[in-house]
Scaffold this active site. Structure first.
Site, PDB file in Angstrom:
ATOM      1  N   GLU A 165      29.108  20.413  26.574  1.00 56.68           N
ATOM      2  CA  GLU A 165      28.492  19.756  27.729  1.00 56.68           C
ATOM      3  C   GLU A 165      28.994  18.325  27.913  1.00 56.68           C
ATOM      4  OE1 GLU A 165      26.739  21.459  25.456  1.00 56.68           O
ATOM      5  OE2 GLU A 165      25.495  22.936  26.505  1.00 56.68           O
TER       6      GLU A 165
ATOM      7  N   PHE B 253      10.976  26.534  22.649  1.00 50.53           N
ATOM      8  CA  PHE B 253      12.373  26.661  22.238  1.00 50.53           C
ATOM      9  C   PHE B 253      13.293  25.971  23.251  1.00 50.53           C
ATOM     10  CE2 PHE B 253      16.411  29.136  22.269  1.00 50.53           C
ATOM     11  CZ  PHE B 253      16.875  28.694  21.036  1.00 50.53           C
ATOM     12  N   GLN B 254      14.155  25.122  22.751  1.00 54.46           N
ATOM     13  CA  GLN B 254      15.105  24.355  23.565  1.00 54.46           C
ATOM     14  C   GLN B 254      14.419  23.475  24.609  1.00 54.46           C
ATOM     15  OE1 GLN B 254      18.306  27.073  24.798  1.00 54.46           O
ATOM     16  NE2 GLN B 254      19.384  26.531  22.919  1.00 54.46           N
TER      17      GLN B 254
ATOM     18  N   LYS C  79      12.441  26.674  34.378  1.00 57.70           N
ATOM     19  CA  LYS C  79      12.956  28.033  34.513  1.00 57.70           C
ATOM     20  C   LYS C  79      12.206  28.802  35.614  1.00 57.70           C
ATOM     21  CE  LYS C  79      14.658  31.953  32.148  1.00 57.70           C
ATOM     22  NZ  LYS C  79      15.150  32.568  30.952  1.00 57.70           N
TER      23      LYS C  79
ATOM     24  N   MET D  37      41.496   0.062  16.868  1.00 57.12           N
ATOM     25  CA  MET D  37      40.824  -1.146  17.326  1.00 57.12           C
ATOM     26  C   MET D  37      39.887  -1.691  16.237  1.00 57.12           C
ATOM     27  SD  MET D  37      40.777  -3.351  19.628  1.00 57.12           S
ATOM     28  CE  MET D  37      41.207  -2.968  21.322  1.00 57.12           C
TER      29      MET D  37
END
Lengths: 565, 180
Positions: free
Chosen positions: A54, A116-117, A166, A479
Site C-alpha cells: 500500500e 478484525f482489521q 463495509k 547522507m
C-alpha cells in the site's frame, strides 16, 4: 438528472467517473472487497494499478499527481492497508500533493469493538490530512467524494481520506452526483488585497538588491509564465526551493540555483545580502532557512502564499500577498517599474565561479578515482537533453540529483521534500511515468532507498512501466554517513550496507539491467539504458565516502555555508 | 514574549471528530489547554468551542490560524481577558453535619452570593459563578468545613465588541457560494 439504484461500491465508481478519475492505485483486502468487485465491473473506465504494497500505491499516486496536476486516487483496505498509507499521507500533507485515499473499514456495527482489521483511521489520519471523513451510509458517498476532490484540489492541495464502512459499500443507494463547488467553512483562495499588492510593488520598486525565492506554489498554481514575467520586468534574481525546481528552466537567465542546506552558494549567501526578499509559494522550511534568528534579518520580506497560516509562521513578513500566485504575481507585476539590477545580479557570478571551481567541477567531471554521484547525474541529464522527469529517493542521491540535473520543462522534479521519505522514489517514479506517459522518467536512488520499496519492481514488470532506475550505490546510507563523518567523529553506526546484486534482482522481474564500476563504461551504459522506452536498472558503483557540498550545517545560518574542499 | 491566558473561541460545523482536530494543534505546540467548553452556538448546526490556554501573542496567532485552516472550522478568534466577559461555574459538596452545625456558613453564602442547590440528610451543594479566583477563594474558605467534592466548569465567554463577527463571516462566505 436520472436516478439510478445501485450499491454504495458502484456509487463510489460512478462518483470517481464524475470526478474524471482515470487512474487508480491500490491493493485489495477483506474490508474493501466490495469496492474492488464494483471496480471489476468498471474496469474499462479506469486504468487500475495493483502495487505490491500500500505504501507503493500512495507514493505512486503522489508521483502521478505531481507530474499531471490531477488528484491521485488510492484504494486500500482497512487496518494494515490503511496504516500502510500513513507515510504517504504525511508526505503528501507536507508537500501539498492532492490525493483522495479511500480506505475500507469494518462494518458500522463493529466500529470501536477492536474487530478484525479495524483501525481508528480517522483518529490516526486527522493530523496528517487536509480532511478525513468516515462514510457509514451509502447515501453519503457521492456527497463525500465530491467534497473530498474539492478539498484535495482547491487552494493549497493536500491529501484527503475517505474511510468507508463495509456495510456502506454494499448498502443500496440512489445515485445522483453534484460536484462540490463551495464549502462555507473553507475559503481556498483568499481574496486579493489591493493594498498589500500595491505595498509589495512599491517595496520591490524601491529595492536595490531584490531576490526571489521560488517554491512549489508556483507549480501548483500553474504560474510559471507569470513568474517569469514578474522576474523579468523588475530584473529580480531567483533561487528555488527543492520542490520549486523546474518552475523556472535551468537556463533561465535570472535563475540562480537551488536554495537550502545543499543548495548553491549564490542564492544562499545572497539571502543574507538582499534588501527585499520575495518568497513565492514557499514556506521557509528549516532546510531552506538554517538558523531563523539570523535569517535575512537585513531584508524586508514579501511573502506570496495561498495559505494564510504560512504567513509569519517561520519568518516575519513585511507584506503578505495572499492568493493564488497565478493571480497575485500579475497583479504585482502590473505595478512594477521596469528595473535593472545589473551589478547586483553580476555579484552572483562570483559565487557561481567559486562554487564551480571548488565543488561542481570536481563532482561532475572528476578525472581520476572512483565514479562520483554528480557525474552520473550530469551525464544522464545531458543524455536526455535535460528534458526528462527527474524522480529521486531521499538522501545524497536526492541532493546531488537536485543540484546537477537540469530542467527545461515544468513539473519535472518529483521528490519527497518535507517528509524526506526514503523509499518514496521507486513507486513515485511509477506514478510519474503513468501521469506523463509521453515523457521519459529518470529515477535516481541509493542502495538504501531502493530496498525500502524494492517490491514495486513487480508493479513495473506487470504493467511494463518504462522507468529508468539509476542506483547510485556507495554501500552506505550515504547522507547519515556524511553527518557521522562531519559531526559524529566518523563513528559509522548502522550505515554500512552489504547489498545484493541489483541487476540480478531486476532480471528476476524481467527488467534489463547492468552494473557499472568503471568511468569508461558509464557513457555506454547510459546510452544502452536510454536506447528504448522500456524499464531499465542501471547500478553504478560510486565512491563510498562521497559528500554533498556545499552544506549549511543544521542550525547554522545560510551565509555559513561550507564548501568542504 | 510574555505568556498570558488567552481565550480562544472556535466555531465549527457539527461533524464528528472536530474536537480532536482542534486539540491536536495545541498538542503539537506543547500548549496545555487550561479549560475547554463545547456547546451548540446560537446558530443552528454550528458548534462553539471556548478554550483557555497560557501562551504568548505570537504563538496564539499561529495556533488560531492553524485551527482555522482545518476544513470544517468556520472561524477562530483569540482574546485577552480584557476583550471578553467571561464566567465559570463551581459546585461544592459539603457534608450535612458541617453545613448545619456551622452558623458561619450562612455568612459565607451571603458574602459570596453563592446559591444552595440541594440540602439533604447527607450533604448540601453550593454553587458559585465567577472568575477562577473567586470560585477558588470560596473553595479555600469552605475547606475548614470539609468539602466532599469540588468541581469547576470550563470558561464561557462573550466578547465586549459590538460586532457579531461570526454572522458577518457567514454572510460573507454565503455571498461567495456560486449556487446561491
Amino acid at each position: 438528472m436520472e436516478k439510478k439504484i445501485m450499491k454504495g461500491a458502484e456509487g463510489l465508481m460512478c462518483s470517481l467517473i464524475e470526478e474524471n478519475v482515470n487512474t487508480i492505485f491500490g491493493y485489495p483486502g477483506g474490508q474493501i472487497i466490495t469496492v474492488f468487485d464494483a471496480l471489476y465491473s468498471y474496469r474499462d473506465s479506469f486504468q487500475y494499478i495493483l502495487t505490491r504494497h500500500e505504501q507503493g500505491a500512495i507514493h505512486a499516486a503522489q508521483g502521478y499527481a505531481r507530474v499531471s496536476g490531477d488528484t491521485g486516487v488510492v484504494i486500500v483496505t482497512s487496518g494494515p492497508g490503511a496504516t500502510n498509507v500513513i507515510t504517504g499521507l504525511a508526505d503528501a500533507m507536507l508537500d501539498s500533493t492532492p490525493l483522495v485515499v479511500i480506505t475500507g473499514q469494518v462494518g458500522a456495527s463493529l466500529l470501536g469493538s477492536d474487530a478484525f482489521q479495524e483501525t481508528d483511521v480517522i483518529g490516526v489520519t486527522q493530523p496528517i490530512t487536509k480532511w478525513s471523513y468516515q462514510i457509514r451510509k451509502a447515501s453519503e458517498i457521492p456527497w463525500a467524494v465530491a467534497r473530498a476532490f474539492y478539498i484535495a484540489r482547491e487552494g493549497r492541495p493536500g491529501p484527503v481520506v475517505l474511510d468507508i464502512t463495509k456495510d456502506a459499500q454494499s448498502e443500496m443507494m440512489e445515485f445522483t452526483y453534484k460536484k462540490c463547488i463551495f464549502i462555507r467553512s473553507y475559503q481556498p483562495y483568499p481574496e486579493l488585497q489591493p493594498e498589500n499588492i500595491a505595498q509589495a510593488a512599491e517595496m520591490i520598486n524601491n529595492a536595490k538588491r531584490p531576490m526571489a525565492l521560488v517554491g512549489q506554489g508556483v507549480l501548483l498554481g500553474h504560474a510559471e509564465d507569470e513568474l517569469k514575467a514578474f522576474l523579468k520586468k523588475a530584473d529580480i534574481p531567483a533561487g528555488s526551493t527543492l520542490l520549486g525546481l523546474s518552475a523556472l528552466s535551468s537556463d533561465f537567465s535570472l535563475y540562480k540555483g537551488l536554495l537550502g542546506m545543499h543548495g548553491n552558494l549564490g542564492p544562499n549567501k545572497k539571502t543574507a545580502e538582499c534588501d527585499v526578499l520575495i518568497a513565492i509559494g514557499m514556506r521557509f522550511d528549516d532546510r531552506v532557512t538554517g538558523d531563523l534568528k539570523k535569517y535575512a534579518k537585513q531584508a524586508k520580506v514579501i511573502h506570496f502564499d495561498i495559505d494564510t497560516s504560512e504567513i509569519d509562521k517561520n519568518v516575519k513578513t513585511s507584506v503578505a500577498v495572499l492568493g493564488n500566485a497565478k493571480e497575485t504575481l500579475p497583479a504585482v507585476t502590473e505595478l512594477l517599474q521596469p528595473a535593472q539590477h545589473t551589478a547586483w545580479i553580476q555579484s552572483f557570478e562570483v559565487c557561481e565561479k567559486e562554487e564551480m571551481e571548488r565543488v561542481i567541477i570536481p563532482e561532475i567531471m572528476p578525472t581520476a578515482g572512483p565514479i562520483t554521484m554528480g557525474e552520473v547525474v550530469n551525464r544522464v541529464s545531458e543524455a536526455t537533453n535535460h528534458e526528462a522527469i527527474l524522480v529521486t529517493d531521499v538522501g545524497q542521491n536526492q541532493m546531488i540529483a537536485a543540484r546537477y540535473f537540469k530542467f527545461s520543462r515544468s513539473r519535472s522534479m518529483i521528490t519527497s521534500g518535507g517528509l524526506g521519505t526514503m523509499g518514496f522514489g521507486l513507486p513515485a517514479a511509477i506514478g510519474a511515468a503513468l501521469g506523463a506517459p509521453e515523457r521519459r522518467v529518470c529515477f535516481f536512488t541509493g542502495d538504501g532507498g531502493i530496498q525500502m520499496t524494492l517490491q514495486e519492481l513487480g508493479t513495473i514488470m506487470q504493467y511494463k512501466i518504462p522507468v529508468k532506475i539509476i542506483i547510485l550505490n556507495n554501500s552506505f546510507l550515504g547522507m547519515v554517513r556524511q553527518w557521522q563523518e562531519l559531526f559524529y567523529r566518523e563513528r559509522y553506526s548502522s550505515t554500512p550496507m552489504n547489498n545484493p546484486d541489483f541487476p540480478k534482482i531486476a532480471e528476476a522481474y524481467g527488467i534489463e539491467g547492468r552494473k557499472v564500476t568503471k568511468r569508461e563504461e558509464l557513457d555506454d551504459a547510459i546510452e544502452e539504458m536510454l536506447k528504448d522506452n522500456k524499464a531499465y536498472l542501471l547500478e553504478v558503483e560510486v565512491e563510498e565516502n562521497g559528500m554533498v557540498y556545499p552544506m549549511i550545517p543544521a542550525g547554522t545560518s545560510v551565509d555559513q555555508i561550507i564548501l568542504g574542499d | 514574549m510574555e505568556k498570558i491566558l488567552y481565550t480562544i473561541t472556535v466555531y465549527t460545523e457539527n461533524f464528528v471528530g472536530l474536537l480532536n482536530q482542534i486539540t491536536i494543534i495545541f498538542t503539537r505546540r506543547q500548549i496545555n489547554i487550561e479549560s475547554l467548553t463545547v456547546s451548540k452556538s446560537s446558530i443552528p448546526g454550528i458548534h462553539k468551542f471556548t478554550i483557555t490556554a497560557e501562551t504568548d501573542l505570537e504563538m496564539v496567532k499561529k495556533v488560531v490560524k492553524q485551527i482555522e485552516k482545518r476544513i470544517d472550522v468556520l472561524k477562530a478568534f483569540y482574546h485577552t481577558d480584557d476583550d471578553v466577559i467571561y464566567q465559570e461555574v463551581a459546585l461544592y459538596k459539603i457534608g450535612a453535619e458541617a453545613l448545619l452545625d456551622n452558623p458561619e456558613i450562612e455568612s459565607i453564602v451571603r458574602k459570596y452570593n453563592a446559591r444552595i442547590l440541594e440540602v439533604n440528610r447527607s450533604y448540601g451543594v453550593l454553587e458559585l459563578s465567577g472568575h477562577t479566583e473567586e470560585t477558588q477563594e470560596l473553595f479555600e474558605r469552605l475547606k475548614e468545613f470539609h468539602v466532599l467534592q469540588f468541581v469547576r466548569s470550563g470558561r464561557i465567554a462573550i466578547t465586549k465588541s459590538t460586532v457579531e463577527r461570526l454572522s458577518d463571516f457567514l454572510a460573507e462566505m454565503e455571498a461567495r457560494n456560486p449556487d446561491r
